[in-house]
Design a protein around this motif. Structure first.
Motif, PDB file in Angstrom:
ATOM      1  N   GLY A 118      63.793   2.024  20.805  1.00  0.00           N
ATOM      2  CA  GLY A 118      64.434   0.714  20.828  1.00  0.00           C
ATOM      3  C   GLY A 118      63.463  -0.443  20.950  1.00  0.00           C
ATOM      4  O   GLY A 118      63.853  -1.604  20.801  1.00  0.00           O
ATOM      5  N   TYR A 119      62.174  -0.148  21.218  1.00  0.00           N
ATOM      6  CA  TYR A 119      61.177  -1.202  21.383  1.00  0.00           C
ATOM      7  C   TYR A 119      60.037  -1.079  20.376  1.00  0.00           C
ATOM      8  O   TYR A 119      58.982  -1.675  20.553  1.00  0.00           O
ATOM      9  CB  TYR A 119      60.597  -1.170  22.802  1.00  0.00           C
ATOM     10  N   VAL A 120      60.222  -0.279  19.344  1.00  0.00           N
ATOM     11  CA  VAL A 120      59.194  -0.069  18.333  1.00  0.00           C
ATOM     12  C   VAL A 120      59.673  -0.637  17.011  1.00  0.00           C
ATOM     13  O   VAL A 120      60.815  -0.410  16.603  1.00  0.00           O
ATOM     14  CB  VAL A 120      58.869   1.443  18.174  1.00  0.00           C
ATOM     15  N   THR A 121      58.812  -1.410  16.335  1.00  0.00           N
ATOM     16  CA  THR A 121      59.124  -1.881  14.998  1.00  0.00           C
ATOM     17  C   THR A 121      58.043  -1.386  14.066  1.00  0.00           C
ATOM     18  O   THR A 121      56.861  -1.365  14.417  1.00  0.00           O
ATOM     19  CB  THR A 121      59.204  -3.418  14.942  1.00  0.00           C
ATOM     20  N   ASP A 122      58.421  -0.929  12.914  1.00  0.00           N
ATOM     21  CA  ASP A 122      57.471  -0.368  11.963  1.00  0.00           C
ATOM     22  C   ASP A 122      57.863  -0.829  10.567  1.00  0.00           C
ATOM     23  O   ASP A 122      58.835  -0.350   9.992  1.00  0.00           O
ATOM     24  CB  ASP A 122      57.488   1.157  12.058  1.00  0.00           C
ATOM     25  N   GLY A 123      57.106  -1.799  10.079  1.00  0.00           N
ATOM     26  CA  GLY A 123      57.363  -2.268   8.731  1.00  0.00           C
ATOM     27  C   GLY A 123      58.556  -3.192   8.603  1.00  0.00           C
ATOM     28  O   GLY A 123      59.112  -3.339   7.505  1.00  0.00           O
ATOM     29  N   ALA A 124      58.993  -3.795   9.708  1.00  0.00           N
ATOM     30  CA  ALA A 124      60.116  -4.736   9.619  1.00  0.00           C
ATOM     31  C   ALA A 124      59.735  -5.881   8.682  1.00  0.00           C
ATOM     32  O   ALA A 124      58.653  -6.446   8.807  1.00  0.00           O
ATOM     33  CB  ALA A 124      60.455  -5.272  11.004  1.00  0.00           C
ATOM     34  N   PRO A 125      60.617  -6.223   7.739  1.00  0.00           N
ATOM     35  CA  PRO A 125      60.250  -7.248   6.748  1.00  0.00           C
ATOM     36  C   PRO A 125      60.052  -8.624   7.367  1.00  0.00           C
ATOM     37  O   PRO A 125      59.301  -9.421   6.844  1.00  0.00           O
ATOM     38  CB  PRO A 125      61.427  -7.232   5.771  1.00  0.00           C
ATOM     39  N   GLU A 126      60.720  -8.923   8.470  1.00  0.00           N
ATOM     40  CA  GLU A 126      60.600 -10.231   9.098  1.00  0.00           C
ATOM     41  C   GLU A 126      60.304 -10.046  10.577  1.00  0.00           C
ATOM     42  O   GLU A 126      61.073  -9.401  11.290  1.00  0.00           O
ATOM     43  CB  GLU A 126      61.876 -11.048   8.913  1.00  0.00           C
ATOM     44  N   ARG A 127      59.200 -10.580  11.003  1.00  0.00           N
ATOM     45  CA  ARG A 127      58.852 -10.563  12.425  1.00  0.00           C
ATOM     46  C   ARG A 127      57.909 -11.729  12.692  1.00  0.00           C
ATOM     47  O   ARG A 127      57.280 -12.247  11.768  1.00  0.00           O
ATOM     48  CB  ARG A 127      58.216  -9.247  12.824  1.00  0.00           C
ATOM     49  N   TYR A 128      57.801 -12.100  13.950  1.00  0.00           N
ATOM     50  CA  TYR A 128      56.969 -13.246  14.302  1.00  0.00           C
ATOM     51  C   TYR A 128      55.550 -12.784  14.575  1.00  0.00           C
ATOM     52  O   TYR A 128      55.292 -12.035  15.513  1.00  0.00           O
ATOM     53  CB  TYR A 128      57.519 -13.949  15.545  1.00  0.00           C
ATOM     54  N   ARG A 129      54.637 -13.170  13.701  1.00  0.00           N
ATOM     55  CA  ARG A 129      53.223 -12.899  13.942  1.00  0.00           C
ATOM     56  C   ARG A 129      52.399 -13.677  12.925  1.00  0.00           C
ATOM     57  O   ARG A 129      52.905 -14.098  11.882  1.00  0.00           O
ATOM     58  CB  ARG A 129      52.904 -11.412  13.840  1.00  0.00           C
ATOM     59  N   LEU A 130      51.125 -13.848  13.226  1.00  0.00           N
ATOM     60  CA  LEU A 130      50.187 -14.464  12.287  1.00  0.00           C
ATOM     61  C   LEU A 130      49.660 -13.372  11.365  1.00  0.00           C
ATOM     62  O   LEU A 130      49.225 -12.321  11.825  1.00  0.00           O
ATOM     63  CB  LEU A 130      49.031 -15.111  13.055  1.00  0.00           C
ATOM     64  N   ASP A 131      49.718 -13.617  10.066  1.00  0.00           N
ATOM     65  CA  ASP A 131      49.270 -12.608   9.106  1.00  0.00           C
ATOM     66  C   ASP A 131      48.332 -13.261   8.103  1.00  0.00           C
ATOM     67  O   ASP A 131      48.436 -14.456   7.816  1.00  0.00           O
ATOM     68  CB  ASP A 131      50.465 -11.987   8.394  1.00  0.00           C
ATOM     69  N   TRP A 132      47.421 -12.467   7.565  1.00  0.00           N
ATOM     70  CA  TRP A 132      46.503 -12.961   6.548  1.00  0.00           C
ATOM     71  C   TRP A 132      45.913 -11.771   5.800  1.00  0.00           C
ATOM     72  O   TRP A 132      45.878 -10.650   6.330  1.00  0.00           O
ATOM     73  CB  TRP A 132      45.391 -13.800   7.185  1.00  0.00           C
ATOM     74  N   PRO A 133      45.457 -11.961   4.584  1.00  0.00           N
ATOM     75  CA  PRO A 133      44.794 -10.873   3.862  1.00  0.00           C
ATOM     76  C   PRO A 133      43.532 -10.440   4.609  1.00  0.00           C
ATOM     77  O   PRO A 133      42.659 -11.253   4.900  1.00  0.00           O
ATOM     78  CB  PRO A 133      44.443 -11.508   2.511  1.00  0.00           C
ATOM     79  N   GLY A 134      43.431  -9.157   4.919  1.00  0.00           N
ATOM     80  CA  GLY A 134      42.299  -8.639   5.671  1.00  0.00           C
ATOM     81  C   GLY A 134      42.599  -8.374   7.127  1.00  0.00           C
ATOM     82  O   GLY A 134      41.734  -7.903   7.861  1.00  0.00           O
ATOM     83  N   ARG A 135      43.819  -8.659   7.561  1.00  0.00           N
ATOM     84  CA  ARG A 135      44.163  -8.507   8.974  1.00  0.00           C
ATOM     85  C   ARG A 135      43.969  -7.060   9.461  1.00  0.00           C
ATOM     86  O   ARG A 135      43.358  -6.825  10.495  1.00  0.00           O
ATOM     87  CB  ARG A 135      45.607  -8.951   9.206  1.00  0.00           C
ATOM     88  N   ARG A 136      44.498  -6.091   8.699  1.00  0.00           N
ATOM     89  CA  ARG A 136      44.421  -4.699   9.145  1.00  0.00           C
ATOM     90  C   ARG A 136      42.978  -4.211   9.228  1.00  0.00           C
ATOM     91  O   ARG A 136      42.614  -3.481  10.138  1.00  0.00           O
ATOM     92  CB  ARG A 136      45.222  -3.803   8.199  1.00  0.00           C
ATOM     93  N   VAL A 137      42.174  -4.625   8.269  1.00  0.00           N
ATOM     94  CA  VAL A 137      40.768  -4.212   8.278  1.00  0.00           C
ATOM     95  C   VAL A 137      40.052  -4.830   9.471  1.00  0.00           C
ATOM     96  O   VAL A 137      39.212  -4.196  10.112  1.00  0.00           O
ATOM     97  CB  VAL A 137      40.085  -4.619   6.959  1.00  0.00           C
ATOM     98  N   ALA A 138      40.384  -6.081   9.806  1.00  0.00           N
ATOM     99  CA  ALA A 138      39.779  -6.737  10.961  1.00  0.00           C
ATOM    100  C   ALA A 138      40.171  -6.043  12.256  1.00  0.00           C
ATOM    101  O   ALA A 138      39.340  -5.861  13.158  1.00  0.00           O
ATOM    102  CB  ALA A 138      40.184  -8.216  10.994  1.00  0.00           C
ATOM    103  N   GLN A 139      41.430  -5.639  12.362  1.00  0.00           N
ATOM    104  CA  GLN A 139      41.863  -4.913  13.555  1.00  0.00           C
ATOM    105  C   GLN A 139      41.142  -3.570  13.671  1.00  0.00           C
ATOM    106  O   GLN A 139      40.744  -3.166  14.757  1.00  0.00           O
ATOM    107  CB  GLN A 139      43.378  -4.699  13.506  1.00  0.00           C
ATOM    108  N   ARG A 140      40.985  -2.907  12.538  1.00  0.00           N
ATOM    109  CA  ARG A 140      40.298  -1.620  12.555  1.00  0.00           C
ATOM    110  C   ARG A 140      38.832  -1.774  12.939  1.00  0.00           C
ATOM    111  O   ARG A 140      38.255  -0.899  13.597  1.00  0.00           O
ATOM    112  CB  ARG A 140      40.432  -0.949  11.186  1.00  0.00           C
ATOM    113  N   ALA A 141      38.232  -2.896  12.559  1.00  0.00           N
ATOM    114  CA  ALA A 141      36.821  -3.117  12.869  1.00  0.00           C
ATOM    115  C   ALA A 141      36.574  -3.126  14.372  1.00  0.00           C
ATOM    116  O   ALA A 141      35.512  -2.705  14.841  1.00  0.00           O
ATOM    117  CB  ALA A 141      36.345  -4.428  12.246  1.00  0.00           C
TER     118      ALA A 141
END
Length: 605
Positions: free
Chosen positions: A51-74
Motif C-alpha cells: 500500500g506504500y509502494v509505487t512502481d511506474g505510476a504515470p503521475e507522481r510528484y518528483r523532479l525528473d530529467w534525462p539522465g536521472r536514473r544514471v545519476a542515481q546509480r552513480a
C-alpha cells in the motif's frame, strides 16, 4: 589471517540498512563469480510495505530529467581508488587533522564513506553555477546534446530543442550523486549550506528536498554579494546570491545565536541609575487581542490613562503590571508622565541574536573583498587566473558561527573547494574563538586558464593559499592527499589465462611505485579509520591515533616485530601479506596475537 579489500560499496551499506529494518527481506543469491552473497528479496519487501509502494505510476510528484536514473546509480557504484599522501606538500603532516584532497569529488566522497559516515557536522559547498556552458565535472553520466534530445523526446525535431534544458540536466546529474553521498556523511545534527544563483536555485531546492527530505529544509538565505549596482546589466543588476540550508534532521539542529553587535548594545542605557544596570524601554502595548490587557493606568504625575491606544492591548495583565511597577521595572519618562514602558535589562536578555535570512555585504563581505583576500595569499602572475566566483572568508565564518559550537571538534567538509575559502575560514574562525574545528577540502585538479610557473591548477591555488595563511600566523596544519588508483593490483586471472611462469609475479600485489605511507592511507580508508588521525612511528611500524591501528609494511616481518606490536594491544594490526615467508609464518603471527592481544583484529594486505 584475512585480507583487506579496498573497494567502498555504497549499495552494500544500503543493504545493511534495509537488513536492519526488514530482516525478513534478507536472502542469499549467487553472484557473477559464483559466490553466495547477501541480497534483498524485493517481493518480500514489497509485501511488508503493502500500500506504500509505487512502481511506474504515470503521475507522481518528483523532479525528473534525462539522465536521472544514471545519476542515481552513480551514487551507488563502489569506489576502487585510493588517496595517496604527499608529505612534502603538507604542513605538520604527522599531527594535522585537516585534509586538502585533490581529485574528482564524486570518487573522493565514496572513498570517505567508511571513515566519515555520520561524522561531518557542517558541509558548505559553492558548486559550479549553471551558466549554460559545459563544466569541468564531466562525468560519464552527463549528456551530449543528442543524448538530451533523445531522452527528453525531442529527437524527432518536433518539440523545441531548448538547449537550456540539456544544461539543467547535466547540472542536476552532476549534483545529485554528490549530494546523496554527502548526506550520508552528516551527523544526525548536521547541516549543509549550498551557495547558488538564480539559474538553478529552484532545481537545487527540489533535489535537496528529495535527498534530505522536504521536512528538513531550514532556510534560503540571501547574500548581498556586491556593494554597487552593475550599470552594464541589460535588465537588472544581480546583486545577490542564495545559500540554501538543509539539515540532516531539522528537529536535531538549530542555528546558534549570533553575538550582539555594538549598535545593539548601545540601545541599552541607564538614565535612572538602576542598580541592575543598562536597560531599554519596550512598548507595553500590542495589537494582538488580549482581554486581560484592557485597564486604566495612573501615572506617577497623577495623569490617568484610560487604557491602551485605540486598536491595541496592554501586553501584560493588571496584576503583572503592578508587580513590575513595584519592582521599579516600569519607566514613566524623566517627568513621570509618559505612557508606561517595560524596562528590559541587558543582563537578563539572551547573549545572542537570532540569525536572519538577509546577509548584507557589510556583515559578511562581498566579492571584491573575496578577491582582495585571495590576492593577499596567492601571488598570481596572470590576472586571468584570479577566480571570479570566490567567496569571502567572512561569509563562511558566519556559517561556522551558526552551525556548531567552537570546542566540539566539528568536521567541516567542502567538496567544491575552489581556492580553499572554507579551509581558510575554518582556520580563521578557530583563531577567533579558540575552536578546534577541522576541515576536509576537496578540489578537482582543474587546470588554470593561463599557465603559470608557480601554479598548475585550481587545487594548487588553494594549497598555496592555506599554506600562506598558516605562514602569516594563523595556527594550523594539513595533510595533502591525492586521488589515485588503488595501491594494489587486481591479480584475479581467468583460469584459462593463468601461466605457471606468471605465478611468481603475483606473490606481491602492491604496485611497484607505492610506498609504506601509500599503503597506510589506503588501509585507513578500508577499515574506516579517520585519515586525519595522528601518526607516529614505532621502529618500522606506523601507530595511528591511540592504538586504533598499528601497521607494518616491511618486505619481511620476523616474530620479534610481531610480538612488539602485539604487546601494545592495538585495536587493529595490519601487515603486508608477502612479508610472511610461508603459511607457517602467518599462523605463528596469529598465535602471537592470540596469546598477547586476542582482541586485536589482525589483517594482511
Amino acid at each position: 589471517m584475512e585480507k583487506l579489500t579496498s573497494a567502498t560499496d555504497p549499495a552494500a551499506r544500503d543493504v545493511d540498512r534495509l537488513a536492519d529494518l526488514f530482516p525478513a527481506a534478507v536472502t542469499e543469491v549467487t553472484d557473477a563469480a559464483g559466490n553466495l552473497t547477501r541480497a534483498i528479496d524485493f517481493d518480500l519487501l514489497r509485501e511488508r510495505l503493502d500500500g506504500y509502494v509505487t512502481d511506474g505510476a504515470p503521475e507522481r510528484y518528483r523532479l525528473d530529467w534525462p539522465g536521472r536514473r544514471v545519476a542515481q546509480r552513480a551514487a551507488r557504484e563502489p569506489a576502487t581508488g585510493t588517496l595517496r599522501p604527499s608529505r612534502a606538500e603538507s604542513v605538520d603532516f604527522d599531527t594535522a587533522g585537516n585534509l586538502l584532497i585533490e581529485g574528482d569529488n564524486l570518487d573522493v566522497l565514496k572513498l570517505l564513506q567508511e571513515s566519515f559516515l555520520g561524522r561531518i557536522k557542517v558541509i558548505y559547498i559553492d558548486p559550479p553555477y549553471n551558466t549554460g556552458n559545459d563544466f569541468i565535472y564531466d562525468d560519464d553520466f552527463t549528456q551530449t546534446r543528442a543524448g538530451y534530445l533523445a531522452g527528453s523526446g525531442q529527437a524527432d525535431g518536433v518539440a523545441n530543442p531548448e538547449s537550456g534544458g540539456r544544461f539543467h540536466s547535466r547540472w542536476l546529474s552532476m549534483m545529485y550523486p554528490r549530494l546523496a553521498l554527502a548526506r550520508d556523511l552528516l551527523t544526525d545534527d548536521g547541516v549543509v549550506f549550498v551557495s547558488i544563483d538564480d539559474h538553478e536555485v529552484d532545481n537545487l531546492r527540489k533535489i535537496c528536498a528529495e535527498i534530505f527530505g522536504e521536512q528538513n529544509f531550514v532556510a534560503q538565505i540571501i547574500w548581498q554579494k556586491v556593494y554597487a549596482p552593475k550599470n552594464s546589466a541589460r535588465w537588472f543588476s544581480e546583486d545577490h546570491d542564495y545559500i540554501v540550508v538543509f539539515a540532516r534532521n531539522r528537529e536535531r539542529w538549530q542555528p546558534r545565536p549570533l553575538a550582539r553587535t555594538e549598535a545593539m548594545e548601545a540601545r541599552y542605557r541607564n538614565p535612572d541609575g538602576d542598580p541592575r544596570g543598562p536597560w531599554k524601554a519596550e512598548n507595553m502595548s500590542a495589537r494582538n487581542r488580549y482581554d486581560a490587557g484592557v485597564y486604566p493606568i495612573t501615572t506617577p504625575s497623577g495623569r490617568v490613562i484610560d487604557g491602551p491606544p485605540r486598536g491595541s492591548y496592554w501586553r501584560i495583565s493588571r496584576q503583572r503590571f503592578d508587580e513590575l511597577n513595584d519592582d521599579d521595572r516600569i519607566w514613566w519618562g524623566a517627568g513621570g508622565d509618559n505612557a508606561p514602558a517595560v524596562k528590559r535589562f541587558l543582563s537578563e536578555v539572551s547573549a545572542g541574536r537570532t540569525p536572519q535570512t538577509l546577509w548584507t555585504y557589510d556583515e559578511v563581505g562581498h566579492t571584491q573583498d573575496a578577491k582582495r583576500t585571495l590576492l593577499r595569499y596567492v601571488p598570481f602572475e596572470n590576472t586571468a587566473n584570479v577566480l571570479n566566483s570566490v567567496k569571502p572568508v567572512e561569509l563562511v565564518q558566519r556559517i561556522l558561527q551558526l552551525a556548531g559550537r567552537p570546542g566540539d571538534g566539528d568536521i567541516v567538509l567542502d567538496f567544491f573547494a575552489g581556492s580553499a575559502t572554507t579551509a581558510h575560514a575554518v582556520l580563521a574562525q578557530n583563531q577567533a574563538d579558540g575552536g578546534n574545528r577541522r576541515f576536509i577540502s576537496v578540489q578537482i585538479p582543474e587546470p588554470l586558464p593561463v599557465a603559470e610557473s608557480g601554479l598548475s591548477s585550481i587545487f594548487e591555488i588553494g594549497l598555496t593559499r592555506v599554506r600562506n595563511v598558516i605562514s602569516a600566523g594563523v595556527p594550523g596544519g594539513f595533510r595533502v592527499l591525492r586521488l589515485d588508483s588503488s595501491n594494489f593490483m587486481d591479480l584475479r586471472v581467468d583460469p584459462d589465462e593463468l601461466r605457471q611462469d606468471a605465478l611468481v609475479d603475483q606473490v606481491d600485489r602492491v604496485r611497484a611505485d607505492r610506498d609504506a605511507e601509500d599503503l597506510l592511507f589506503e588501509t585507513l580508508l578500508t577499515v574506516g579509520l579517520d585519515p586525519g588521525l595522528p601518526i607516529t612511528r614505532l621502529s618500522s611500524s606506523f601507530v595511528v591515533g591511540a592504538g586504533e591501528l598499528i601497521a607494518c609494511f616491511d618486505d619481511r616481518v620476523d616474530p620479534a616485530v610481531v610480538r612488539a606490536i602485539a604487546e601494545r594491544r592495538p585495536v587493529r594490526a595490519v601487515f603486508r601479506d608477502s612479508a610472511f615467508a610461508d603459511d607457517a609464518a602467518r599462523v605463528n603471527a596469529e598465535q602471537i596475537f592470540a596469546a598477547l592481544s586476542p582482541a586485536t583484529d589482525v589483517r594482511a594486505v
